[in-house]
Write an enzyme that holds these catalytic residues in place. Structure first.
Site, PDB file in Angstrom:
ATOM      1  N   ASP A  21     -11.019  14.056  -1.107  1.00 21.27           N
ATOM      2  CA  ASP A  21     -10.689  15.470  -1.067  1.00 21.27           C
ATOM      3  C   ASP A  21     -11.626  16.167  -2.043  1.00 21.27           C
ATOM      4  OD1 ASP A  21      -9.639  15.034  -3.628  1.00 21.27           O
ATOM      5  OD2 ASP A  21      -7.593  15.604  -3.106  1.00 21.27           O
ATOM      6  N   HIS A  22     -11.435  17.448  -2.240  1.00 21.32           N
ATOM      7  CA  HIS A  22     -12.341  18.213  -3.090  1.00 21.32           C
ATOM      8  C   HIS A  22     -12.378  17.705  -4.536  1.00 21.32           C
ATOM      9  CE1 HIS A  22      -8.413  20.060  -2.519  1.00 21.32           C
ATOM     10  NE2 HIS A  22      -8.456  20.403  -3.790  1.00 21.32           N
ATOM     11  N   CYS A  82      -9.196  10.840  -4.485  1.00 24.43           N
ATOM     12  CA  CYS A  82      -8.621  12.161  -4.707  1.00 24.43           C
ATOM     13  C   CYS A  82      -8.437  12.307  -6.217  1.00 24.43           C
ATOM     14  CB  CYS A  82      -7.314  12.352  -3.925  1.00 24.43           C
ATOM     15  SG  CYS A  82      -5.938  11.266  -4.358  1.00 24.43           S
ATOM     16  N   GLY A  83      -7.660  13.252  -6.655  1.00 24.61           N
ATOM     17  CA  GLY A  83      -7.489  13.452  -8.090  1.00 24.61           C
ATOM     18  C   GLY A  83      -6.920  12.234  -8.794  1.00 24.61           C
ATOM     19  N   THR A  84      -5.868  11.649  -8.220  1.00 20.14           N
ATOM     20  CA  THR A  84      -5.215  10.486  -8.833  1.00 20.14           C
ATOM     21  C   THR A  84      -5.370   9.213  -8.014  1.00 20.14           C
ATOM     22  OG1 THR A  84      -3.127  10.899  -7.700  1.00 20.14           O
ATOM     23  CG2 THR A  84      -3.424  11.923  -9.887  1.00 20.14           C
ATOM     24  N   GLY A  85      -5.674   9.330  -6.736  1.00 21.67           N
ATOM     25  CA  GLY A  85      -5.693   8.192  -5.826  1.00 21.67           C
ATOM     26  C   GLY A  85      -4.340   7.951  -5.171  1.00 21.67           C
ATOM     27  N   GLY A 145      -2.055  10.182  -3.697  1.00 22.68           N
ATOM     28  CA  GLY A 145      -1.849  10.839  -2.404  1.00 22.68           C
ATOM     29  C   GLY A 145      -2.588  10.139  -1.286  1.00 22.68           C
ATOM     30  N   MET A 146      -3.836   9.773  -1.558  1.00 23.82           N
ATOM     31  CA  MET A 146      -4.625   9.062  -0.550  1.00 23.82           C
ATOM     32  C   MET A 146      -3.966   7.743  -0.179  1.00 23.82           C
ATOM     33  SD  MET A 146      -7.339  10.579   0.594  1.00 23.82           S
ATOM     34  CE  MET A 146      -8.784  11.568   0.243  1.00 23.82           C
ATOM     35  N   HIS A 161      -5.255 -11.501  -3.296  1.00 21.96           N
ATOM     36  CA  HIS A 161      -3.896 -11.839  -2.891  1.00 21.96           C
ATOM     37  C   HIS A 161      -3.340 -10.964  -1.780  1.00 21.96           C
ATOM     38  CE1 HIS A 161      -2.879 -13.986  -6.948  1.00 21.96           C
ATOM     39  NE2 HIS A 161      -3.940 -14.488  -6.341  1.00 21.96           N
ATOM     40  N   HIS A 175      -0.839 -16.770   0.242  1.00 20.63           N
ATOM     41  CA  HIS A 175      -0.698 -15.315   0.298  1.00 20.63           C
ATOM     42  C   HIS A 175      -0.516 -14.810   1.727  1.00 20.63           C
ATOM     43  CE1 HIS A 175      -1.732 -15.445  -3.870  1.00 20.63           C
ATOM     44  NE2 HIS A 175      -2.860 -16.083  -3.570  1.00 20.63           N
TER      45      HIS A 175
END
Length: 145
Positions: free
Chosen positions: A7-8, A63-66, A68-69, A96, A131
């Site tokens: 995103d932006h 994205c800003g935090t990761g 939302g994506m 894993h 795994h």
């Protein structure tokens, strides 16, 4: 082949990672955005569709935090997206969990760390073995079984 999108908030980091990957000879599919304000779920869907249709092996979302994506990406059948901001988690999400999408926060980590995490993500193979049972259980959840 790696599909990448942002995103932006993640635009500058995305352009740096694209250059980093291309300098290593890795082909990239740029799924947007162009730096203009956009809705991250639209970009997450584009990246993940490139994986689920077989055009890309893995994806990177920024994205800003990761967060939302990763939420958006994990709604798509066959996607295992992980938000990572340090080396240990990105290594083990591949070993894993066979994660096929790395999500990062441009407001959380710097570009140097993002490139190191990208390198680990791209070059770490899934261990399989014990795994696989857990991945099969996740697939059952996806299939509503």
């Amino acid at each position: 082949m790696i599909a990448i999108g942002c995103d932006h908030a993640g635009y500058d980091m995305k352009t740096g990672i694209i250059k980093f990957l291309e300098d290593k000879g890795i082909e990239v599919i740029d799924c947007g955005c162009d730096g203009s304000p956009c809705d991250y779920p639209v970009i997450a869907k584009k990246v993940c569709e490139n994986i689920t249709c077989g055009k890309a092996d893995k994806g990177i979302l920024i994205c800003g935090t990761g967060i939302g994506m990763s939420i958006a990406a994990n709604k798509i059948k066959g996607i295992r997206a992980s938000v990572c901001s340090e080396h240990f988690s990105v290594k083990y999400t591949r070993l894993h969990n066979d994660a096929n999408v790395l999500c990062m926060g441009a407001r959380v980590i710097g570009e140097g760390i993002a490139q190191e995490l990208t390198d680990i993500f791209v070059n770490t193979e899934y261990e399989g073995g014990r795994h696989q049972k857990r991945l099969d259980l996740i697939k059952e959840i996806e299939e509503n079984k």
